[in-house]
Scaffold this motif. Sequence first.
Motif, PDB file in Angstrom:
ATOM      1  N   LEU A 368      11.945  -4.569 -35.067  1.00 43.58           N
ATOM      2  CA  LEU A 368      12.579  -3.369 -35.415  1.00 43.58           C
ATOM      3  C   LEU A 368      11.703  -2.331 -36.134  1.00 43.58           C
ATOM      4  CD1 LEU A 368      16.095  -4.525 -35.960  1.00 43.58           C
ATOM      5  CD2 LEU A 368      15.543  -3.651 -34.024  1.00 43.58           C
ATOM      6  N   LYS A 369      10.981  -3.084 -37.064  1.00 41.98           N
ATOM      7  CA  LYS A 369      10.102  -2.147 -37.846  1.00 41.98           C
ATOM      8  C   LYS A 369       8.923  -1.706 -36.844  1.00 41.98           C
ATOM      9  CE  LYS A 369      10.799  -4.624 -42.274  1.00 41.98           C
ATOM     10  NZ  LYS A 369      10.227  -5.118 -43.411  1.00 41.98           N
ATOM     11  N   ARG A 370       8.734  -1.973 -35.814  1.00 32.86           N
ATOM     12  CA  ARG A 370       7.790  -1.663 -34.932  1.00 32.86           C
ATOM     13  C   ARG A 370       8.369  -0.482 -34.156  1.00 32.86           C
ATOM     14  NH1 ARG A 370       5.080  -7.340 -33.381  1.00 32.86           N
ATOM     15  NH2 ARG A 370       4.109  -7.892 -35.323  1.00 32.86           N
ATOM     16  N   GLY A 371       9.607  -0.193 -34.328  1.00 31.63           N
ATOM     17  CA  GLY A 371      10.035   0.839 -33.208  1.00 31.63           C
ATOM     18  C   GLY A 371      10.902   0.461 -32.308  1.00 31.63           C
ATOM     19  N   TYR A 372      11.081  -0.920 -32.181  1.00 32.33           N
ATOM     20  CA  TYR A 372      11.973  -1.528 -31.110  1.00 32.33           C
ATOM     21  C   TYR A 372      13.507  -1.485 -31.651  1.00 32.33           C
ATOM     22  CZ  TYR A 372       7.951  -3.350 -28.998  1.00 32.33           C
ATOM     23  OH  TYR A 372       6.584  -3.198 -28.294  1.00 32.33           O
ATOM     24  N   SER A 373      14.474  -1.660 -30.653  1.00 36.26           N
ATOM     25  CA  SER A 373      15.883  -1.739 -31.133  1.00 36.26           C
ATOM     26  C   SER A 373      16.572  -3.006 -30.367  1.00 36.26           C
ATOM     27  CB  SER A 373      16.469  -0.306 -30.790  1.00 36.26           C
ATOM     28  OG  SER A 373      16.419  -0.108 -29.479  1.00 36.26           O
ATOM     29  N   ILE A 374      17.661  -3.184 -30.765  1.00 34.11           N
ATOM     30  CA  ILE A 374      18.428  -4.311 -30.136  1.00 34.11           C
ATOM     31  C   ILE A 374      19.796  -3.953 -29.762  1.00 34.11           C
ATOM     32  CG2 ILE A 374      19.276  -6.611 -30.417  1.00 34.11           C
ATOM     33  CD1 ILE A 374      17.049  -7.250 -32.417  1.00 34.11           C
ATOM     34  N   THR A 375      20.233  -3.801 -28.584  1.00 31.05           N
ATOM     35  CA  THR A 375      21.874  -3.439 -28.205  1.00 31.05           C
ATOM     36  C   THR A 375      22.827  -4.710 -28.119  1.00 31.05           C
ATOM     37  OG1 THR A 375      20.741  -1.657 -26.885  1.00 31.05           O
ATOM     38  CG2 THR A 375      23.000  -2.348 -26.297  1.00 31.05           C
ATOM     39  N   ILE A 376      23.719  -4.422 -28.763  1.00 30.48           N
ATOM     40  CA  ILE A 376      24.630  -5.687 -28.841  1.00 30.48           C
ATOM     41  C   ILE A 376      25.986  -5.123 -28.439  1.00 30.48           C
ATOM     42  CG2 ILE A 376      25.700  -7.098 -30.438  1.00 30.48           C
ATOM     43  CD1 ILE A 376      22.896  -7.691 -30.658  1.00 30.48           C
ATOM     44  N   HIS A 377      26.244  -6.157 -27.267  1.00 33.67           N
ATOM     45  CA  HIS A 377      27.989  -5.868 -26.933  1.00 33.67           C
ATOM     46  C   HIS A 377      28.619  -7.269 -27.040  1.00 33.67           C
ATOM     47  CE1 HIS A 377      30.697  -6.099 -23.568  1.00 33.67           C
ATOM     48  NE2 HIS A 377      30.977  -4.845 -24.155  1.00 33.67           N
ATOM     49  N   ASN A 378      29.785  -6.957 -27.958  1.00 30.35           N
ATOM     50  CA  ASN A 378      30.673  -8.182 -28.080  1.00 30.35           C
ATOM     51  C   ASN A 378      29.694  -9.357 -28.833  1.00 30.35           C
ATOM     52  OD1 ASN A 378      32.705  -7.068 -26.861  1.00 30.35           O
ATOM     53  ND2 ASN A 378      32.513  -7.996 -24.960  1.00 30.35           N
ATOM     54  N   GLY A 379      28.801  -8.968 -29.804  1.00 31.27           N
ATOM     55  CA  GLY A 379      28.166 -10.002 -30.357  1.00 31.27           C
ATOM     56  C   GLY A 379      26.901 -10.537 -29.992  1.00 31.27           C
ATOM     57  N   ARG A 380      26.692 -10.165 -28.726  1.00 37.13           N
ATOM     58  CA  ARG A 380      25.514 -10.720 -28.078  1.00 37.13           C
ATOM     59  C   ARG A 380      24.681  -9.594 -27.739  1.00 37.13           C
ATOM     60  NH1 ARG A 380      28.021 -15.096 -23.639  1.00 37.13           N
ATOM     61  NH2 ARG A 380      29.023 -16.537 -25.304  1.00 37.13           N
ATOM     62  N   ALA A 381      23.082  -9.797 -27.583  1.00 36.32           N
ATOM     63  CA  ALA A 381      22.485  -9.063 -27.167  1.00 36.32           C
ATOM     64  C   ALA A 381      22.161  -8.854 -25.778  1.00 36.32           C
ATOM     65  CB  ALA A 381      20.921  -9.653 -27.604  1.00 36.32           C
ATOM     66  N   VAL A 382      22.471  -7.427 -25.340  1.00 33.79           N
ATOM     67  CA  VAL A 382      22.209  -7.188 -23.926  1.00 33.79           C
ATOM     68  C   VAL A 382      20.874  -6.958 -23.270  1.00 33.79           C
ATOM     69  CG1 VAL A 382      22.782  -5.235 -22.311  1.00 33.79           C
ATOM     70  CG2 VAL A 382      24.361  -5.670 -24.347  1.00 33.79           C
TER      71      VAL A 382
END
Length: 410
Positions: A368-382
Motif C-alpha cells: 500500500l505504501k508503494r501506491g497499491y490498493s486493496i479492494t474488499i467485498h464482504n470481508g474478502r479481497a476482490v
Amino acid sequence: MITKRYSLFELNRLVRESIECEMPDEYWVEAELSECRESRGHCYMELIQKDEQTATPIAKASAKCWANKWLTIRPYFERTTGQPLHAGMKVLLQVYPQFHEAYGFSWIVNDIDPTYTIGDMARKRQEIIKKLKDEGVFDLQKELQLPLFCQHIAVISSQTAAGYGDFCNQLADNPYGFKFETQLFPAIMQGEGVEQSIIDALERIYNSDFDCVVIIRGGGATSDMSGFDTLALAENVANFPLPIITGIGHDRDESILDMVSHTRVKTPTAAAALLIDHLKVVLDTLIDSQNRITQYVQQKLSIVNYQLSTVQEAIPRLFSVVKTRQETKIDLFAQRMLTSVDRRLVSEQHRLELIDEKLKALDPTLLLKRGYSITIHNGRAVKDATTLQPGDEIETRLAKGTVKSIIKSV
C-alpha cells in the motif's frame, strides 16, 4: 389149549428163583445217579446210563443200600470224595440182583468205590477249567483291583450262617476304627440249589453301588462242596465286574469258584481280615505319603529361606551398584539432552528469523505504501471483477485511509 396157569405171585417167584440161580454173584457196575434219597436209614437210588453222543437214556434201574451197609459206606465215601452222593454223580457200585414178589426188581448195593467218583469229578473239573480258559475268562477276576477305600461290601451267604455273623463282627470290631457298610444277599450255601441261588444274588448286586462282593459259607459241611464246582456259576463269577472274595472252604478244599474269584481265603473271618488289612495298607500308604510330602515341603522351604536370606543380604550392595550405574546413565542422558536442546533452539531461532523476513516481504501495508490498493467485498479481497454486481458496496484500502464505493456497472 392152556396147559398150565400161574398166579402173579408164582410167576414172580419163578423170576426170583431164576435170578438167584443164574446170577448168584456180585457185580461192579458203572452208572450215573439220577436220584438219591435217604429214608429210615436206607439209601434209595435211581441209576441211569446215557448215550455218550446224544445223552439220551439207554438204561435205567433202581438200587438200594440197606442201613446196615449204608451207615458204613456213606461216611467213608463222603470223607474220601469230599461230597455226598447226589444226582448227576458218576458212581461205581458193587451190587447183586434182587427180585421181590411184591416189590419187583432192584440192585442191592454192598459197596461204592469212591476213587471212581473222584476220577470222574476230577475229569469234570478239568473240563470246566479248560472251557473257562478257552473262553478267556478264567483269570478275568485277577485283573480287577480292590478299590482303595473298599468299605461298601455286598455279602452273599446264608442269613442264619454263623460265618456271616463272624464276618460282620470282625469288620465292626476292627482295631483301627474303620467303618464298613455291609448288605446281605441271602443265598443257599449247600445242597443242589447253590448254583442258581448265588447266580440270582449276583444279578441283584450287578446294578448296585458296591466296592466288592464277598461269598462266605461258614458252618457248612466240607462234604457238600459240589454246588461250587459248576460251569454256570464259574462263568458268572469270572465275568462279574466287581472283585469277588470267597471264603467257602478249608485248606484242602478249593472249588472252581475259588479258582476264578479275585481272592480266595479260608474262612469268613479271614475274608473280613483281608478287607481290614487292605484298608490298613491304604491308610499306611497315605500316612507315609503325607510324611514324605511334609518332609519334601520342609526341605524346599529351607532351601527357599536360605536363598531369600542370601538375596536379602545382597540387595543393598546390588542396589548401590545399580543406583550408581543409573545415576551415571541419567547424567550422561541429561548432558546429551541439554546439548541437543541447545542445538535445536539455535536451529529453530534461525528458521523463525527467515520466516519473519518472508512475512515482512509479504506484508500488504508495504504494498500500500508503494501506491497499491486493496479492494474488499464482504470481508474478502476482490480478485475478479465479474464476481461483483451492480449495487455491491466495496471498500478500497489505501496506504492512508479507505474509500467506500457503490458498483454501478461491471
